[in-house]
Design an enzyme around this catalytic site. Structure first.
Site, PDB file in Angstrom:
ATOM      1  N   LYS A 143     -25.262  97.923 -24.416  1.00 50.56           N
ATOM      2  CA  LYS A 143     -25.862  99.246 -24.659  1.00 50.56           C
ATOM      3  C   LYS A 143     -25.967  99.583 -26.140  1.00 50.56           C
ATOM      4  CE  LYS A 143     -25.983 101.648 -20.488  1.00 50.56           C
ATOM      5  NZ  LYS A 143     -26.156 102.891 -19.810  1.00 50.56           N
ATOM      6  N   GLU A 163     -23.802 112.866 -28.918  1.00 46.72           N
ATOM      7  CA  GLU A 163     -25.164 112.531 -28.517  1.00 46.72           C
ATOM      8  C   GLU A 163     -25.844 113.775 -27.987  1.00 46.72           C
ATOM      9  OE1 GLU A 163     -25.719 108.145 -27.035  1.00 46.72           O
ATOM     10  OE2 GLU A 163     -26.013 109.485 -25.334  1.00 46.72           O
ATOM     11  N   HIS A 215     -27.507 108.516  -9.010  1.00 43.69           N
ATOM     12  CA  HIS A 215     -28.081 107.749 -10.123  1.00 43.69           C
ATOM     13  C   HIS A 215     -28.813 106.515  -9.656  1.00 43.69           C
ATOM     14  CE1 HIS A 215     -25.969 110.415 -12.758  1.00 43.69           C
ATOM     15  NE2 HIS A 215     -24.834 110.129 -12.139  1.00 43.69           N
ATOM     16  N   ARG A 239     -35.755  91.936 -16.034  1.00 41.56           N
ATOM     17  CA  ARG A 239     -35.958  91.308 -14.719  1.00 41.56           C
ATOM     18  C   ARG A 239     -37.077  92.024 -13.982  1.00 41.56           C
ATOM     19  NH1 ARG A 239     -34.122  95.572 -11.746  1.00 41.56           N
ATOM     20  NH2 ARG A 239     -32.429  96.732 -12.681  1.00 41.56           N
TER      21      ARG A 239
END
Lengths: 489, 163
Positions: free
Chosen positions: A116, A198, A233, A289
């Site tokens: 990440k 953030e 999610h 992918r």
């Protein structure tokens, strides 16, 4: 040359890939765990190799067993599908070192996009918008840093995960106490109290862009998919185009995704995920992918993404450029899951006792299960993807509701009635939603009241099912002809 | 009378048939209708002249019905089963809500628990399910299953000592 492909996956995506191979006259090898011996993907493939027990780490996640199966059957390439080993850089490397082609991007790309922090930094360096925040450890004047980022913001443990060490800060008065609390939680949970700040997006949409790149440096995007309808999610409904974007913005997002893919030296199919709120979009992550929801893009762009994955892996160049790619009409996908939407979407294993799929113009079924099959608790509860296409969004919603209403699946609880209620929801129809949609509108969803006719049918017609789980060797499959070619479809 | 349940709703129902006619009692309500079986296994059913075609199958105490665009899983409950459900709802006995695998047991029999302590962790279809203590108390019973063993829906996971 690629003449034979091993598909390192199961369920609907393995079937989808086998179909593409059949159309390209490429032979297929399926792999399966012992509980999957009669699954559709096994019956559809030209050959199949058993690779171990149900536990994925001993079968579908086992490098050696999969690569051995490919070598033993003289396969030239491995297609990983999604999930399982599809985003495992070490596996991609191992496949290549074993003399086989990995159908996907380079191992180093998979690895850097899987981290990440590294991927966010790479995107920021390439000029792709990322969620504004502090870079690295919090030092200096935190109050002014917070003011620069803007409220509401999020204090996050750098080593975090699972919601621990995270605090939403609505205004400056809450800042000090939130930092203190997050620090304590982070220290207790991770033994590390490093924090980052953030910007907090409280009402975002999830919009992603499909990328296709060849090994000769050509990269195009196939426009966006709107994937905001999620529970836990995880997406359950996707559509293309996104009703939230203007054409100008759509192109801007597409260009950013191509920029992101170039920065990552990307080739093959991939997806750049963004969060979108208040006219701004931010890089979330890149999936290296094939995506579950690739079908809606295929429907509106008229491009077979799986076939292109194979052509790209063979070294072929794209035969179209960005200006040739157009979105036409509107496509929606509903994921049919074995889960109970009235009980927090708990998975509901069972035996499929009857299944009749909807048909008609603009209706596509990507299915990986068949009648008489037992849906075990070992794997993901995705049963089928129902995809529709129509000229515009309203018509597509209507077509989807009708197709859902003709989706007959008996033997286990599915989210079919829940999906129908979403199609009828006013906010969904007006395209006014964010990733909070299900929590906002369907928090206490329950099955509809039962019509007396349903009770009568239950008491009248209920002959005992003829399907016995132990008797699964019986040849019930519509896929039983050997090359997978089916005339007249 | 049979108790048919769907989710949180239950319907006391009774059906009498003669030839292609039937009468249905649901609680205090009474309906008259007709039905006919079709060659593809479906059943055409009408009550007060409104007709629909559906499917119905059963296995064990479950009946699966498709009618008017919705698939239903209806549970058929005897009196004894109903007592079990009440027991579960009393909050002292926790049954497994799913069929899956035992991932972890956090406590042992005799341990004290506080409300919301995780006692048992289950896994099904790649998801974890944490079963928590419904109140403060002491652990009276705990599933004898070992880590990695299969657990069936409705199996007793743990029970708290009476207050």
């Amino acid at each position: 040359m690629i003449n034979r492909i091993l598909i390192a996956n199961r369920g609907e995506i393995a079937c989808r890939i086998i179909r593409a191979c059949n159309e390209m006259s490429i032979e297929t090898v399926a792999v399966y765990s012992d509980v999957d011996s009669d699954s559709p993907h096994v019956l559809m493939a030209d050959q199949a190799v058993e690779i171990g027990p149900a536990n994925p780490s001993e079968s579908y996640l086992n490098f050696d067993k999969i690569v051995d199966a490919a070598l033993k059957t003289n396969a030239d390439a491995i297609h990983p599908g999604y999930g399982f080993l599809s985003e495992n850089g070490a596996f991609a490397k191992y496949v290549k070192e074993s003399g086989l082609v990995f159908i996907g991007p380079d191992a180093t790309t998979i690895k850097s996009m899987g981290d990440k922090a590294e991927s966010k930094q790479m995107m920021a360096d390439a000029g792709v918008p990322t969620i504004p925040g502090s870079d690295g450890e919090l030092t200096g004047n935190i109050t002014s840093l917070a003011r620069d980022i803007g409220y509401p913001l999020m204090v996050k443990a750098a080593a975090g995960g699972g919601g621990k060490g995270m605090r939403v800060v609505r205004n400056e008065d809450e800042l000090d106490s939130s930092i203190e609390a997050a620090k304590n939680e982070a220290r207790n949970s991770f033994g590390n109290d490093t924090l980052i700040l953030e910007k907090f997006l409280d009402n975002p949409r999830h919009i992603e862009v499909q990328i296709l790149g060849d090994q000769n440096g050509n990269i195009v995007h196939l426009y966006e998919r709107e994937c905001s309808i999620q529970r836990r999610h995880q997406k359950i409904i996707e559509e293309s185009p996104s009703p939230a974007l203007t054409n100008k913005f759509r192109n801007k997002m597409g260009e950013a995704a191509v920029k992101a893919a170039k920065a990552a030296n990307y080739y093959n199919a991939g997806t750049v995920e963004f969060l979108y709120q208040d006219g701004e979009f931010y890089f979330l992550e890149m999936n290296t992918r094939l995506q579950v929801e690739h079908g809606v893009t295929e429907m509106v762009c008229g491009i077979d993404i799986v076939k292109w994955q194979i052509r790209i892996a063979k070294g072929e160049s794209l035969t179209f450029s960005q200006k040739d790619i157009k979105q036409r009409g509107h496509s929606i996908e509903c994921r049919i899951y074995a889960e109970d939407p009235s009980r927090g979407f708990l998975p509901t294993p069972g035996v499929i006792r009857k299944m009749i799929l909807p048909e008609g113009p603009g209706v596509r079924n990507d299915v990986g299960v068949s009648e008489a099959q037992e849906i075990t608790s070992s794997y993901d509860p995705l049963l089928a993807k129902l995809v529709v296409w129509d000229a515009d969004r309203n018509s597509a919603i209507q077509r989807m509701d009708l197709a859902l209403s003709n989706f007959i699946i008996l033997g286990l609880i599915t989210n079919q009635p829940f999906l129908r209620d979403i199609m009828k929801n006013d906010s969904f129809q007006k395209a006014s939603f964010s990733t909070n949609f299900i929590d906002e509108h369907f928090k206490d969803w329950d099955f509809p009241d039962i019509d007396p006719k349903v009770l009568a049918l239950a008491l009248l017609g209920s002959k005992t099912s003829q399907i016995h789980v132990s008797n699964t060797t019986e040849s019930y499959s519509p896929w039983s002809n050997n090359r997978g070619w089916r005339q007249g479809i | 009378m049979e108790n048919l349940t769907l989710g949180s709703k239950s319907y006391m129902s009774k059906l009498r048939r003669s030839g292609s006619d039937f009468t249905l009692d649901v609680g205090e309500e009474n309906y008259k209708g007709t039905f006919s079986r079709k060659s593809n296994g479906s059943i055409q059913i009408s009550i007060s002249d409104k007709s629909s075609i559906g499917f119905s199958e059963k296995s064990g105490n479950e009946i699966y019905v498709y009618l008017n665009g919705v698939n239903y899983v209806i549970k058929r409950e005897s009196g004894a089963l109903k007592d079990n459900v009440l027991d579960e709802e009393s909050g002292d006995t926790i049954l497994s809500p799913i069929t899956g695998k035992l991932l972890d047991k956090k406590l042992e029999i005799g341990d004290s628990v506080s409300k919301n302590d995780v006692v048992v962790i289950l896994e099904a279809m790649k998801m974890e399910h944490r079963l928590k203590a419904p109140r403060d108390g002491k652990l009276l019973k705990l599933t004898p299953a070992g880590i990695g063993d299969q657990i069936k829906e409705g199996e007793l996971m743990f029970e708290l000592e009476e207050e």
